[in-house]
Scaffold this motif. Structure first.
Motif, mmCIF file in Angstrom:
data_model
loop_
_atom_site.group_PDB
_atom_site.id
_atom_site.type_symbol
_atom_site.label_atom_id
_atom_site.label_comp_id
_atom_site.label_asym_id
_atom_site.label_seq_id
_atom_site.Cartn_x
_atom_site.Cartn_y
_atom_site.Cartn_z
ATOM 1 N N MET A 54 -6.453 8.455 -1.173
ATOM 2 C CA MET A 54 -5.703 7.256 -0.784
ATOM 3 C C MET A 54 -5.839 7.013 0.709
ATOM 4 O O MET A 54 -5.496 7.877 1.513
ATOM 5 N N THR A 55 -6.371 5.852 1.056
ATOM 6 C CA THR A 55 -6.435 5.438 2.458
ATOM 7 C C THR A 55 -5.983 3.985 2.532
ATOM 8 O O THR A 55 -6.019 3.261 1.535
ATOM 9 N N TRP A 56 -5.569 3.571 3.703
ATOM 10 C CA TRP A 56 -5.122 2.188 3.881
ATOM 11 C C TRP A 56 -6.187 1.196 3.444
ATOM 12 O O TRP A 56 -5.902 0.229 2.748
ATOM 13 N N LEU A 103 -11.027 6.356 -4.063
ATOM 14 C CA LEU A 103 -9.740 6.029 -4.701
ATOM 15 C C LEU A 103 -9.977 5.278 -6.009
ATOM 16 O O LEU A 103 -9.333 5.569 -7.021
ATOM 17 N N MET A 115 -0.095 9.115 1.669
ATOM 18 C CA MET A 115 -1.314 8.708 2.378
ATOM 19 C C MET A 115 -2.217 9.906 2.631
ATOM 20 O O MET A 115 -2.350 10.390 3.753
ATOM 21 N N CYS A 142 -7.328 0.704 -0.500
ATOM 22 C CA CYS A 142 -6.385 -0.002 -1.366
ATOM 23 C C CYS A 142 -6.200 -1.403 -0.792
ATOM 24 O O CYS A 142 -5.658 -1.568 0.293
ATOM 25 N N LYS A 178 0.838 -1.210 0.000
ATOM 26 C CA LYS A 178 0.000 0.000 0.000
ATOM 27 C C LYS A 178 0.865 1.249 0.000
ATOM 28 O O LYS A 178 0.542 2.243 -0.656
ATOM 29 N N GLU A 179 1.979 1.221 0.718
ATOM 30 C CA GLU A 179 2.933 2.337 0.691
ATOM 31 C C GLU A 179 3.494 2.504 -0.724
ATOM 32 O O GLU A 179 3.578 3.623 -1.228
ATOM 33 N N SER A 198 0.863 4.008 -3.002
ATOM 34 C CA SER A 198 0.650 5.438 -2.742
ATOM 35 C C SER A 198 1.764 6.287 -3.357
ATOM 36 O O SER A 198 1.529 7.400 -3.811
#
Length: 137
Positions: free
Chosen positions: A76-78, A99, A72, A81, A61-62, A65
């Protein structure tokens, strides 16, 4: 045509420490509902496998992003995704909500790979235009 590239390496020990400190609240913040169900199953059978699963998802996810150039921040949120997998086992990015709408409006497609080895998890994401824009000459 490439839109962006992102990579991330994550220390599994740091993820383990966050999980031990914050418990399932930390896990719920990072994982989608589908990922959370997988994490529960893996963690129940072998806790270390659950930690590694969490670390690879965090890393992917990092990397995503970074590839889309947002970091973040919205949209874009944890949890919007999700890192899923095809029947072959190949990892795929599944997007949700705002997203997903943003990504589709830009006509993008993403490719992801994840790996882990004892103390580290790493991910690499390439985002490209589905139909590259025509450039003026």
């Amino acid at each position: 045509m490439i839109y962006g590239i992102g990579t991330d390496i994550c220390d599994v020990r740091r993820i383990r420490a966050s999980w031990e400190k914050h418990g399932e609240r930390f896990v719920r913040r990072i994982l989608s509902d589908v990922e959370y169900a997988t994490w529960q199953s893996r963690h129940a059978r072998w806790p270390e496998r659950g930690v590694r699963y969490l670390a690879t998802r965090f890393s992917a996810k990092e990397a995503f992003s970074k590839a889309v150039g947002m970091g973040m921040r919205m949209p874009m949120t944890w949890r919007s995704c999700e890192i899923g997998k095809l029947p072959s086992g190949q990892p795929v990015i599944v997007l949700h909500g705002a997203l997903k709408a943003w990504f589709e409006s830009h006509d993008l497609v993403a490719h992801v790979t994840v790996t882990d080895e004892s103390d580290y998890a790493a991910s690499f994401v390439v985002v490209e235009y589905r139909n590259p824009p025509v450039q003026a000459s």
